[in-house]
Design a protein around this motif. Structure first.
Motif, PDB file in Angstrom:
ATOM      1  N   PHE A  20       7.893  22.016  11.045  1.00  9.56           N
ATOM      2  CA  PHE A  20       7.469  20.270  10.576  1.00  9.56           C
ATOM      3  C   PHE A  20       8.538  19.432  11.530  1.00  9.56           C
ATOM      4  N   ASN A  21       7.208  18.831  12.256  1.00  8.92           N
ATOM      5  CA  ASN A  21       8.711  18.072  12.607  1.00  8.92           C
ATOM      6  C   ASN A  21       9.342  16.296  12.336  1.00  8.92           C
ATOM      7  N   GLU A  22      10.329  16.902  11.678  1.00 10.24           N
ATOM      8  CA  GLU A  22      11.231  15.919  10.827  1.00 10.24           C
ATOM      9  C   GLU A  22      11.731  14.511  11.544  1.00 10.24           C
ATOM     10  N   ASN A  23      11.016  14.539  13.453  1.00  9.42           N
ATOM     11  CA  ASN A  23      11.486  13.418  13.854  1.00  9.42           C
ATOM     12  C   ASN A  23      10.273  12.460  13.851  1.00  9.42           C
ATOM     13  N   SER A  24       9.327  12.946  13.221  1.00  8.92           N
ATOM     14  CA  SER A  24       8.421  12.112  13.703  1.00  8.92           C
ATOM     15  C   SER A  24       7.942  10.526  12.399  1.00  8.92           C
ATOM     16  N   ARG A  25       7.664  10.095  12.893  1.00  7.32           N
ATOM     17  CA  ARG A  25       7.796   8.114  12.069  1.00  7.32           C
ATOM     18  C   ARG A  25       6.887   8.543  11.253  1.00  7.32           C
ATOM     19  N   ARG A  26       6.189   9.458  11.024  1.00  8.06           N
ATOM     20  CA  ARG A  26       5.272   9.434   9.457  1.00  8.06           C
ATOM     21  C   ARG A  26       5.964   9.776   8.810  1.00  8.06           C
ATOM     22  N   TYR A  27       6.712  11.300   9.126  1.00  6.19           N
ATOM     23  CA  TYR A  27       7.585  11.698   7.721  1.00  6.19           C
ATOM     24  C   TYR A  27       9.107  11.307   7.350  1.00  6.19           C
ATOM     25  N   LYS A  28       9.698  10.336   8.234  1.00  6.26           N
ATOM     26  CA  LYS A  28      10.631   9.789   8.554  1.00  6.26           C
ATOM     27  C   LYS A  28      10.652   8.608   7.427  1.00  6.26           C
ATOM     28  N   ARG A  29       9.646   8.079   7.545  1.00  7.64           N
ATOM     29  CA  ARG A  29       8.815   6.857   6.278  1.00  7.64           C
ATOM     30  C   ARG A  29       9.061   7.757   5.298  1.00  7.64           C
ATOM     31  N   GLN A  30       8.453   8.490   5.125  1.00 11.23           N
ATOM     32  CA  GLN A  30       8.167   8.902   4.018  1.00 11.23           C
ATOM     33  C   GLN A  30       9.298  10.068   2.950  1.00 11.23           C
ATOM     34  N   LYS A  31      10.602   9.910   4.293  1.00 13.98           N
ATOM     35  CA  LYS A  31      11.823  10.842   3.536  1.00 13.98           C
ATOM     36  C   LYS A  31      12.471   9.624   2.799  1.00 13.98           C
ATOM     37  N   ALA A  32      12.138   8.133   3.207  1.00 14.77           N
ATOM     38  CA  ALA A  32      13.125   6.966   3.260  1.00 14.77           C
ATOM     39  C   ALA A  32      12.073   6.576   1.706  1.00 14.77           C
ATOM     40  N   ILE A  33      11.105   6.953   1.418  1.00 16.43           N
ATOM     41  CA  ILE A  33      11.044   6.821   0.408  1.00 16.43           C
ATOM     42  C   ILE A  33      11.158   8.409  -0.940  1.00 16.43           C
ATOM     43  N   LEU A  34      11.362   9.082  -0.378  1.00 16.50           N
ATOM     44  CA  LEU A  34      11.888  10.536  -1.025  1.00 16.50           C
ATOM     45  C   LEU A  34      12.937  10.603  -2.088  1.00 16.50           C
ATOM     46  N   ASP A  35      13.662   9.620  -1.183  1.00 15.61           N
ATOM     47  CA  ASP A  35      15.209   9.710  -1.186  1.00 15.61           C
ATOM     48  C   ASP A  35      15.415   8.367  -2.241  1.00 15.61           C
ATOM     49  N   VAL A  36      14.804   7.678  -2.452  1.00 15.69           N
ATOM     50  CA  VAL A  36      15.113   6.509  -3.158  1.00 15.69           C
ATOM     51  C   VAL A  36      14.274   6.820  -4.616  1.00 15.69           C
ATOM     52  N   ILE A  37      12.617   7.519  -5.093  1.00  8.13           N
ATOM     53  CA  ILE A  37      11.630   7.290  -6.131  1.00  8.13           C
ATOM     54  C   ILE A  37      12.380   9.086  -6.516  1.00  8.13           C
ATOM     55  N   ASP A  38      12.690  10.169  -5.604  1.00  5.06           N
ATOM     56  CA  ASP A  38      12.586  11.283  -6.046  1.00  5.06           C
ATOM     57  C   ASP A  38      14.245  12.788  -6.364  1.00  5.06           C
ATOM     58  N   TYR A  39      14.922  11.337  -5.023  1.00  3.26           N
ATOM     59  CA  TYR A  39      17.087  11.995  -5.112  1.00  3.26           C
ATOM     60  C   TYR A  39      18.010  10.878  -5.323  1.00  3.26           C
ATOM     61  N   GLN A  40      17.149   9.060  -5.995  1.00  9.35           N
ATOM     62  CA  GLN A  40      17.730   8.143  -6.429  1.00  9.35           C
ATOM     63  C   GLN A  40      18.992   7.675  -4.823  1.00  9.35           C
ATOM     64  N   ILE A  41      18.600   7.928  -4.558  1.00  6.13           N
ATOM     65  CA  ILE A  41      19.521   7.770  -2.881  1.00  6.13           C
ATOM     66  C   ILE A  41      19.424   6.156  -1.694  1.00  6.13           C
ATOM     67  N   TYR A  42      20.008   5.723  -3.306  1.00  3.83           N
ATOM     68  CA  TYR A  42      20.172   4.014  -2.519  1.00  3.83           C
ATOM     69  C   TYR A  42      20.381   3.328  -1.242  1.00  3.83           C
ATOM     70  N   ASP A  43      21.471   3.964  -0.627  1.00  4.16           N
ATOM     71  CA  ASP A  43      21.870   3.968   0.612  1.00  4.16           C
ATOM     72  C   ASP A  43      20.951   2.637   2.023  1.00  4.16           C
ATOM     73  N   HIS A  44      19.946   2.963   2.364  1.00  5.89           N
ATOM     74  CA  HIS A  44      19.217   2.466   2.781  1.00  5.89           C
ATOM     75  C   HIS A  44      18.357   1.352   2.192  1.00  5.89           C
ATOM     76  N   PRO A  45      18.243   0.370   1.791  1.00  6.81           N
ATOM     77  CA  PRO A  45      16.475  -0.114   1.138  1.00  6.81           C
ATOM     78  C   PRO A  45      15.635  -0.922   1.775  1.00  6.81           C
ATOM     79  N   LYS A  46      16.534  -1.409   3.417  1.00  6.56           N
ATOM     80  CA  LYS A  46      15.353  -1.942   4.114  1.00  6.56           C
ATOM     81  C   LYS A  46      14.382  -0.061   4.898  1.00  6.56           C
TER      82      LYS A  46
END
Length: 283
Positions: free
Chosen positions: A206-232
């Motif tokens: 899995f290419n964790e450096n791809s833009r597509r994955y980085k976007r999905q990770k930013a969303i997953l961090d919030v909705i599944d893991y309740q990590i609110y450090d990077h709202p932007k």
């Protein structure tokens, strides 16, 4: 299969995959007994099809040599277990069971044969509680939670014509299930991205450096893991992915975060909050 590699096991790969897949079930043995009986006594073409089909599989996709030198090159070892599905163990056992019962003429003998077949199936199989955890009967004919149907109806009611097939973020409790019910909704979060973020190796490379994955990770961090450090990053991910709706389990802290970051709540069900993403107003 996760944790099983051709490089490590070589010619033993197929055997290990079969063992892991079938576990403590004895159905493959029943299948083998049925094939043997077909070879000795079988005269019907309908039964001999299992012989030819099985022989073809063991000469190709179950052949350790082909698997080692062909499947490995195709980088298909994580998905290899799907080849095991096509071995007709269950259809053949059903066929052999019916054939066995039909061999008796008297009704009481047929009844005894049915009980015998059922007994063998029960003893040689696995109890359901060892296969499925938290088992519950399906709530509807679609085999999805009733709330998911309600949520999809709400989403469609709130779609405008320009939306077409909007992108929707579902949290982990629904993201993989919704694909079974509503094909009109496009999911922002890919299955592989979700399981990779969770630490699974099943997703393979899995290419964790791809833009597509980085976007999905930013969303997953919030909705599944309740990590609110990077709202932007979260807002940018929703905007760049053209996400229109966000569906999450009720959580006061998460709800407050979403409301502060460009989401407006449009509805709720018993367990879920449904938001439309509009973005922050420019000042």
């Amino acid at each position: 299969m996760a944790g099983v590699t051709i490089e490590e096991l070589g010619l033993k790969f197929v055997k290990v995959c079969m063992k892991l897949y079938w576990g403590s079930w004895w159905y493959p043995l029943l299948f083998a007994i049925g094939l043997l009986c077909t070879l000795i006594w079988g005269r019907k073409k309908s039964s001999r099809i299992f012989i030819g089909y099985t022989a073809f599989l063991f000469l190709t996709v179950y052949n350790p040599i082909i698997v080692k030198y062909v499947i490995a090159r195709l980088d298909f070892e994580n998905e290899y277990y799907r080849f095991i599905w096509i071995l007709p163990v269950i259809p053949a056992i059903a066929y052999y069971g019916v054939t066995f019962v039909s061999a008796f003429k008297k009704k009481w003998l047929k009844a005894a044969a049915v009980l015998a077949v059922l007994g063998v199936l029960i003893v040689s199989g696995n109890p359901l509680d060892k296969v499925v955890k938290n088992f519950a009967l399906a709530e509807n004919i679609y085999k999805v939670p009733d709330e998911l149907i309600e949520i999809c109806e709400i989403l469609h009611e709130n779609m405008s014509n320009p939306d077409g097939r909007p992108r929707v973020v579902f949290d982990a409790s629904l993201n993989n299930v919704v694909r079974q019910y509503d094909a009109q909704l496009r999911l922002t979060i890919d299955r592989n991205a979700s399981i990779y973020r969770a630490g699974s190796t099943v997703a393979g490379e899995f290419n964790e450096n791809s833009r597509r994955y980085k976007r999905q990770k930013a969303i997953l961090d919030v909705i599944d893991y309740q990590i609110y450090d990077h709202p932007k990053k979260f807002r940018n991910a929703l905007g760049k992915s053209k996400t229109k709706f966000v569906v999450v389990l009720k959580n006061e802290e998460l709800q407050a975060f979403l409301l502060k970051n460009g989401c407006e709540q449009i509805a709720e069900t018993e367990s879920y909050n449904i938001f439309r993403y509009k973005g922050l107003k420019k000042t």
